[in-house]
Scaffold this motif. Structure first.
Motif, PDB file in Angstrom:
ATOM      1  N   THR A  22       0.829  -1.191   0.000  1.00 53.07           N
ATOM      2  CA  THR A  22       0.000   0.000   0.000  1.00 53.07           C
ATOM      3  C   THR A  22       0.866   1.244   0.000  1.00 53.07           C
ATOM      4  O   THR A  22       1.893   1.303   0.673  1.00 53.07           O
ATOM      5  N   TRP A  23       0.466   2.227  -0.785  1.00 51.32           N
ATOM      6  CA  TRP A  23       1.199   3.497  -0.851  1.00 51.32           C
ATOM      7  C   TRP A  23       1.341   4.085   0.550  1.00 51.32           C
ATOM      8  O   TRP A  23       0.381   4.170   1.309  1.00 51.32           O
ATOM      9  N   SER A  24       2.559   4.478   0.891  1.00 51.05           N
ATOM     10  CA  SER A  24       2.798   5.097   2.196  1.00 51.05           C
ATOM     11  C   SER A  24       3.730   6.278   2.007  1.00 51.05           C
ATOM     12  O   SER A  24       4.883   6.246   2.407  1.00 51.05           O
ATOM     13  N   GLY A  25       3.227   7.295   1.343  1.00 52.58           N
ATOM     14  CA  GLY A  25       4.043   8.461   1.044  1.00 52.58           C
ATOM     15  C   GLY A  25       4.174   9.394   2.233  1.00 52.58           C
ATOM     16  O   GLY A  25       3.528   9.238   3.259  1.00 52.58           O
ATOM     17  N   THR A  26       5.034  10.394   2.081  1.00 52.55           N
ATOM     18  CA  THR A  26       5.199  11.440   3.082  1.00 52.55           C
ATOM     19  C   THR A  26       4.988  12.786   2.406  1.00 52.55           C
ATOM     20  O   THR A  26       5.290  12.957   1.232  1.00 52.55           O
ATOM     21  N   GLN A  27       4.448  13.728   3.161  1.00 51.32           N
ATOM     22  CA  GLN A  27       4.167  15.059   2.611  1.00 51.32           C
ATOM     23  C   GLN A  27       5.462  15.737   2.176  1.00 51.32           C
ATOM     24  O   GLN A  27       6.469  15.678   2.868  1.00 51.32           O
ATOM     25  N   ILE A  28       5.432  16.371   0.994  1.00 50.75           N
ATOM     26  CA  ILE A  28       6.609  17.070   0.477  1.00 50.75           C
ATOM     27  C   ILE A  28       6.610  18.505   0.976  1.00 50.75           C
ATOM     28  O   ILE A  28       5.599  19.185   0.936  1.00 50.75           O
ATOM     29  N   GLY A  29       7.783  18.948   1.436  1.00 51.08           N
ATOM     30  CA  GLY A  29       7.947  20.354   1.781  1.00 51.08           C
ATOM     31  C   GLY A  29       7.618  20.644   3.226  1.00 51.08           C
ATOM     32  O   GLY A  29       6.745  20.016   3.829  1.00 51.08           O
ATOM     33  N   SER A 163       4.675  11.101 -10.719  1.00 52.44           N
ATOM     34  CA  SER A 163       5.945  11.468 -11.339  1.00 52.44           C
ATOM     35  C   SER A 163       7.081  10.737 -10.645  1.00 52.44           C
ATOM     36  O   SER A 163       6.929  10.214  -9.534  1.00 52.44           O
ATOM     37  N   LEU A 164       8.236  10.701 -11.318  1.00 54.68           N
ATOM     38  CA  LEU A 164       9.437  10.101 -10.742  1.00 54.68           C
ATOM     39  C   LEU A 164      10.535  11.156 -10.709  1.00 54.68           C
ATOM     40  O   LEU A 164      10.911  11.711 -11.749  1.00 54.68           O
ATOM     41  N   GLN A 182       6.581  10.775  -6.759  1.00 49.88           N
ATOM     42  CA  GLN A 182       5.835  11.926  -6.265  1.00 49.88           C
ATOM     43  C   GLN A 182       4.417  11.831  -6.800  1.00 49.88           C
ATOM     44  O   GLN A 182       4.199  11.721  -8.009  1.00 49.88           O
ATOM     45  N   LEU A 183       3.471  11.858  -5.878  1.00 48.16           N
ATOM     46  CA  LEU A 183       2.060  11.615  -6.207  1.00 48.16           C
ATOM     47  C   LEU A 183       1.211  12.808  -5.791  1.00 48.16           C
ATOM     48  O   LEU A 183       1.288  13.277  -4.654  1.00 48.16           O
ATOM     49  N   GLN A 184       0.391  13.284  -6.743  1.00 43.04           N
ATOM     50  CA  GLN A 184      -0.583  14.325  -6.419  1.00 43.04           C
ATOM     51  C   GLN A 184      -1.809  13.668  -5.795  1.00 43.04           C
ATOM     52  O   GLN A 184      -2.395  12.752  -6.369  1.00 43.04           O
ATOM     53  N   ARG A 185      -2.174  14.160  -4.593  1.00 36.99           N
ATOM     54  CA  ARG A 185      -3.363  13.672  -3.916  1.00 36.99           C
ATOM     55  C   ARG A 185      -4.254  14.853  -3.556  1.00 36.99           C
ATOM     56  O   ARG A 185      -3.871  16.009  -3.723  1.00 36.99           O
ATOM     57  N   SER A 186      -5.428  14.557  -3.058  1.00 36.04           N
ATOM     58  CA  SER A 186      -6.354  15.633  -2.686  1.00 36.04           C
ATOM     59  C   SER A 186      -5.795  16.487  -1.562  1.00 36.04           C
ATOM     60  O   SER A 186      -6.174  17.653  -1.403  1.00 36.04           O
TER      61      SER A 186
END
Length: 200
Positions: A22-29, A163-164, A182-186
């Motif tokens: 499952t995607w487990s990204g972290t907020q950028i910035g 994006s990569l 890098q994934l755009q989410r709501s």
């Protein structure tokens, strides 16, 4: 979903663990983050180094450009042999930042190509930034220009554009770096580790 994982059809299967994590990204910035805005002026003397660089454009092209062999280690799909081609055929520039006081550097534009078995094939333009004796690059590619089975995992329901980000650095003729999804989410843009790579 485009670019989901597929194991190689020949050879020893990779030990990938869960097939679609499952995607487990972290907020950028972070609040207060400030980037250096380096401005370039043409540097036509290939035999001398501009301020901020210990290497001349000719030395950078010889040491950091060319064909390299190494390995790509994906975050959860295993390891693959890597071939990297770094073409430093663009003009050289002296880079400086008059507003934030960031260090000066040498800049040379070019193209990087990475091929790692069935996992990844990509080609991207970039500008190499050389400070001291260290060269670094970044390139952001939309996922629809990538080829291969490198997977971001099972994306969330609100997934948008993917994006990569290709990052790399070179010192003494050895390249190493990271790939980041890098994934755009709501809720904004999130990032997750894709792979690390090295080549010499």
């Amino acid at each position: 979903m485009l670019m989901m994982a597929c194991l190689p059809s020949s050879g020893t299967p990779l030990d990938t663990g869960p097939l679609f994590p499952t995607w487990s990204g972290t907020q950028i910035g972070e609040e207060g983050d400030e980037a250096c805005l380096l401005e370039g002026t043409d540097w036509e003397d290939e035999a001398s180094a501009p301020p901020g660089s210990e290497l001349t454009p000719a030395e950078v092209r010889a040491a950091m450009g060319g064909d390299f062999d190494g390995v790509l280690l994906s975050a959860w799909q295993g390891e693959a042999d890597l071939s990297a081609t770094v073409a430093l055929d663009g003009p050289a520039q002296a880079l400086s930042d008059s507003t934030s006081g960031c260090p000066s550097a040498l800049g040379i534009s070019g193209t990087i190509a990475l091929t790692a078995g069935s996992l990844l094939v990509l080609q991207a333009p970039f500008e190499l930034t050389v400070q001291g004796r260290l060269g670094s690059l970044e390139a952001l590619l939309d996922e629809d220009v990538l080829s291969g089975d490198l997977s971001p995992g099972a994306l969330p329901d609100d997934a948008g554009a993917l994006s990569l980000l290709v990052q790399g650095s070179s010192s003494d003729g050895v390249w190493s770096g990271d790939l980041e999804w890098q994934l755009q989410r709501s809720t904004g843009t999130e990032a997750a580790e894709a792979a690390s790579w090295s080549a010499e």
